[in-house]
Design a protein around this motif. Structure first.
Motif, PDB file in Angstrom:
ATOM      1  N   GLY A   1       0.810  -1.220   0.000  1.00  0.00           N
ATOM      2  CA  GLY A   1       0.000   0.000   0.000  1.00  0.00           C
ATOM      3  C   GLY A   1       0.835   1.258   0.000  1.00  0.00           C
ATOM      4  O   GLY A   1       2.065   1.212   0.085  1.00  0.00           O
ATOM      5  N   HIS A   2       0.158   2.379  -0.115  1.00  0.00           N
ATOM      6  CA  HIS A   2       0.830   3.681  -0.054  1.00  0.00           C
ATOM      7  C   HIS A   2       1.017   4.042   1.410  1.00  0.00           C
ATOM      8  O   HIS A   2       0.252   3.631   2.264  1.00  0.00           O
ATOM      9  N   ILE A   3       2.046   4.863   1.651  1.00  0.00           N
ATOM     10  CA  ILE A   3       2.371   5.201   3.031  1.00  0.00           C
ATOM     11  C   ILE A   3       2.068   6.657   3.336  1.00  0.00           C
ATOM     12  O   ILE A   3       2.310   7.539   2.525  1.00  0.00           O
ATOM     13  N   ASP A   4       1.562   6.895   4.524  1.00  0.00           N
ATOM     14  CA  ASP A   4       1.432   8.251   5.026  1.00  0.00           C
ATOM     15  C   ASP A   4       2.036   8.230   6.424  1.00  0.00           C
ATOM     16  O   ASP A   4       1.571   7.498   7.300  1.00  0.00           O
ATOM     17  N   GLU A   5       3.101   9.006   6.613  1.00  0.00           N
ATOM     18  CA  GLU A   5       3.801   8.962   7.889  1.00  0.00           C
ATOM     19  C   GLU A   5       3.903  10.368   8.469  1.00  0.00           C
ATOM     20  O   GLU A   5       4.191  11.320   7.749  1.00  0.00           O
TER      21      GLU A   5
ATOM     22  N   ARG B   1      10.179   9.871   4.799  1.00  0.00           N
ATOM     23  CA  ARG B   1      10.788  11.076   5.388  1.00  0.00           C
ATOM     24  C   ARG B   1      11.917  10.757   6.375  1.00  0.00           C
ATOM     25  O   ARG B   1      11.997  11.308   7.466  1.00  0.00           O
TER      26      ARG B   1
ATOM     27  N   TYR C   1       9.509  -4.035  -5.225  1.00  0.00           N
ATOM     28  CA  TYR C   1       8.136  -3.896  -4.757  1.00  0.00           C
ATOM     29  C   TYR C   1       7.321  -5.147  -5.006  1.00  0.00           C
ATOM     30  O   TYR C   1       6.622  -5.641  -4.138  1.00  0.00           O
TER      31      TYR C   1
ATOM     32  N   LEU D   1       7.622   2.167  -5.466  1.00  0.00           N
ATOM     33  CA  LEU D   1       6.248   2.602  -5.738  1.00  0.00           C
ATOM     34  C   LEU D   1       6.208   4.105  -6.033  1.00  0.00           C
ATOM     35  O   LEU D   1       5.491   4.569  -6.907  1.00  0.00           O
TER      36      LEU D   1
END
Ligand SMILES: [Fe+2]
Ligand SMILES: [Fe+2]
Ligand SMILES: [Zn+2]
Lengths: 89, 499
Positions: free
Chosen positions: A74-78, B53, B198, B239
């Motif tokens: 999945g996509h990451i949001d951190e 990040r 990936y 990704l």
């Protein structure tokens, strides 16, 4: 919706992270496999700093996740106080 | 008042993005000479989003912590003679294949990401690629350290690098990474960063390492999972790069799609080795190749492609072939090695009765019908002292370099033969995708260093098979041939006190 998954090394730190995940993601399914713990959830999954800190009994930094992480999808949001994975479908 | 602590986003911005500078007196194009030659169009590198990040400072901090944990386990493993606790000495052969076939790929990835970490014009992408380059170096180092303990007790580990450059089956992973590293920076990122990291590395590292744990190998599971903790970051970079390229310009779509079609197939063919390791080489099995493929490719990859649909990306059209091949792949691969084990740096064996029952259960539609009779016959011949070897040399696929042994899915008893003519010369392929990869870039693939051709031209020691084995640095009867009767097997019996 597609399932996201995340896996950790099975150890004393991950145990509390997984407990926090279960607390914050009601539908998460936890699989114990040799030497690893794999967690799946529909659509998205969140790990909250405060819940993990509470479980582990000390201040926990979200980026400490890297130490025991094995894989994720999945996509990451951190951010400072959470880590989230999700699919947009 | 104490200074306010920076939040993650600001810290990343200051400690990563701000490391870049404007080109005021030098030509930016000369600084990044490869950025345009693949036809990729980048309009704004600032749109690059690094979801992790991670700053250099935190990177070193967490990596150091991972290393400390890892090496403490290596010490304990060595001090406690951990090698005697594996389920069965046959297991160690999977590690030999890993060290000779996979670990040098870590080094190739290290070099490749050092290249893209220099050549991509955006600082965010560059820093992420540089971190990955350092990770990959760590991976080969920790793998060599883990295996150096096994090297004291088992044959076939000591010359892994020499062998990687020469052995017939090791040209498969070697040429895979060389193909990627001789491409431009963006193709490399789609090849290794996205397609391999990936979509495919989970299949290599997760079920196989879980299998190592299941087989009592603490050292391997630990380096595997320690490497894998970097992998989560690598997957995210993969990704991110594909999303970024697709969002930057619509002209990038056909280029990216073509790379995807090429590299998912190249990677899938490479994983043939893993399929065989899981189904045949782990004495204590965790899950079958088919199950791993369904969980990590069909399920996880399916969700991914659904997400990429919005950009116009399509699942490659050979996915149906792969779906059918999952029930055949490992059996066909182990058979190749069984026939040619005299020229391999690890041992083979016929599956035991219990192992065959497990295979029948996991592959109900194919094992009993096509493969069990073959293994039973091989075991019978072995018992009569007529162990079956193929003494001729196999034809290799010009693209993936695997011997031509894969069969038509419409008739699994028929080997696939495809061919193309280029400059009046005929080239052979194991499959339709391998043929179309060649047809797209024939001038590249005609240069392939095919081990069998090289042997026949006298470039591998000259002379017969005995010379070739010498050239490989294989001592006949030591690291090659069957496990039964090998020095490895004798030592193991000694330790375990069996006659
Ligand atoms: Fe790696
Ligand atoms: Fe990697
Ligand atoms: Zn091929």
């Amino acid at each position: 919706m597609s399932r996201v998954q995340i896996a950790f090394q099975d150890n004393d730190e991950s145990r509390y992270i997984v407990a926090a995940i279960e607390q914050d993601n009601a539908t998460a399914v936890v699989h114990y496999e040799p030497a690893m713990i794999r967690v799946e959830n529909e659509g998205s999954l969140i790990i909250k700093r405060d819940t993990v800190s509470e479980q582990i009994g000390m201040e926990w930094d979200v980026q400490a996740l890297h130490i025991n992480l094995i894989t994720l999808t999945g996509h990451i949001d951190e951010d400072d106080d959470y880590f989230k994975i999700m699919w947009n479908n | 008042m104490s200074p306010k602590k920076l939040n993650l986003k600001d810290k990343y911005k200051l400690l990563t993005r701000d490391l870049d500078w404007e080109f005021s007196y030098e030509d930016r194009k000369e600084a990044f000479p490869y950025e345009e030659f693949e036809g990729i169009k980048i309009t704004d590198w600032d749109k690059w989003e690094d979801p992790f990040r991670l700053t250099m400072e935190s990177y070193w901090k967490y990596q150091a912590e991972k290393e400390k944990k890892l090496y403490a386990i290596y010490d304990a493993f060595a001090q406690n003679n951990g090698q005697t606790n594996v389920t069965d000495a046959r297991y160690v052969n999977a590690l030999k294949l890993f060290l000779t076939g996979v670990s040098p790929g870590e080094h190739a990835a290290h070099l490749g990401f050092a290249f893209t970490g220099r050549q991509m014009g955006g600082i965010g992408a560059r820093v992420a690629a540089q971190m990955q380059s350092i990770d990959e170096l760590r991976h080969i180092q920790t793998q060599i350290h883990a295996m150096s303990h096994y090297n004291k007790f088992f044959d076939g580990f000591d010359e892994f690098n020499h062998m990687h450059d020469r052995l017939w089956y090791l040209s498969v992973p070697k040429s895979f990474f060389e193909d990627a590293r001789t491409a431009g920076p963006f193709e490399f990122m789609i090849a290794i960063g996205f397609s391999f990291e990936y979509v495919l590395t989970n299949l290599l590292f997760v079920p196989f390492m879980s299998g190592a744990a299941y087989n009592g190998d603490m050292a391997t599971v630990t380096f595997g999972f320690s490497a894998q903790s970097d992998e989560a970051r690598h997957m995210t970079l993969g990704l991110e790069i594909i999303k970024f390229l697709l969002e930057q310009h619509e002209d990038n779509l056909p280029i990216v799609q073509k790379w995807l079609d090429k590299w998912l197939w190249r990677g899938y063919r490479l994983l043939t080795l893993v399929a065989m390791m899981m189904d045949y080489m782990l004495p204590q099995k965790v899950m079958s190749w088919q199950e791993a493929w369904e969980l990590y490719f069909e399920d996880a990859g399916g969700a991914l492609f659904k997400d990429l649909e919005r950009y116009g990306i399509k699942m490659p059209d050979y996915t149906d072939t792969i779906k059918q091949e999952k029930e055949h792949l490992s059996h066909q691969a182990w058979w190749i090695f069984y026939q040619y084990t005299h020229a391999a740096a690890f041992h083979t064996w016929t599956p035991s009765a219990e192992e065959m029952d497990w295979l029948s259960e996991k592959y109900p539609d194919t094992f009993d019908k096509y493969y069990r009779p073959r293994w039973e016959l091989a075991a019978e011949m072995e018992a009569k002292g007529e162990r079956f070897y193929t003494t001729g040399l196999p034809q290799l696929c010009q693209t993936c370099q695997i011997p031509m042994a894969f069969t038509e899915m419409s008739d699994p008893t028929q080997v696939v033969y495809r061919e193309s003519i280029y400059n009046d010369e005929r080239f052979h392929f194991c499959s339709d995708p391998c043929k179309s990869i060649f047809d797209n870039e024939p001038e590249k693939y005609v240069n392939a260093w095919l081990p069998v051709h090289q042997i026949l031209q006298g470039n591998c020691g000259g002379g017969g098979l005995d010379k070739v084995i010498e050239y490989y640095h294989l001592e006949d009867g030591v690291a090659n041939l069957d496990f039964e009767g090998s020095p490895d097997a004798e030592r193991w019996k000694d330790w375990k006190g069996v006659a």
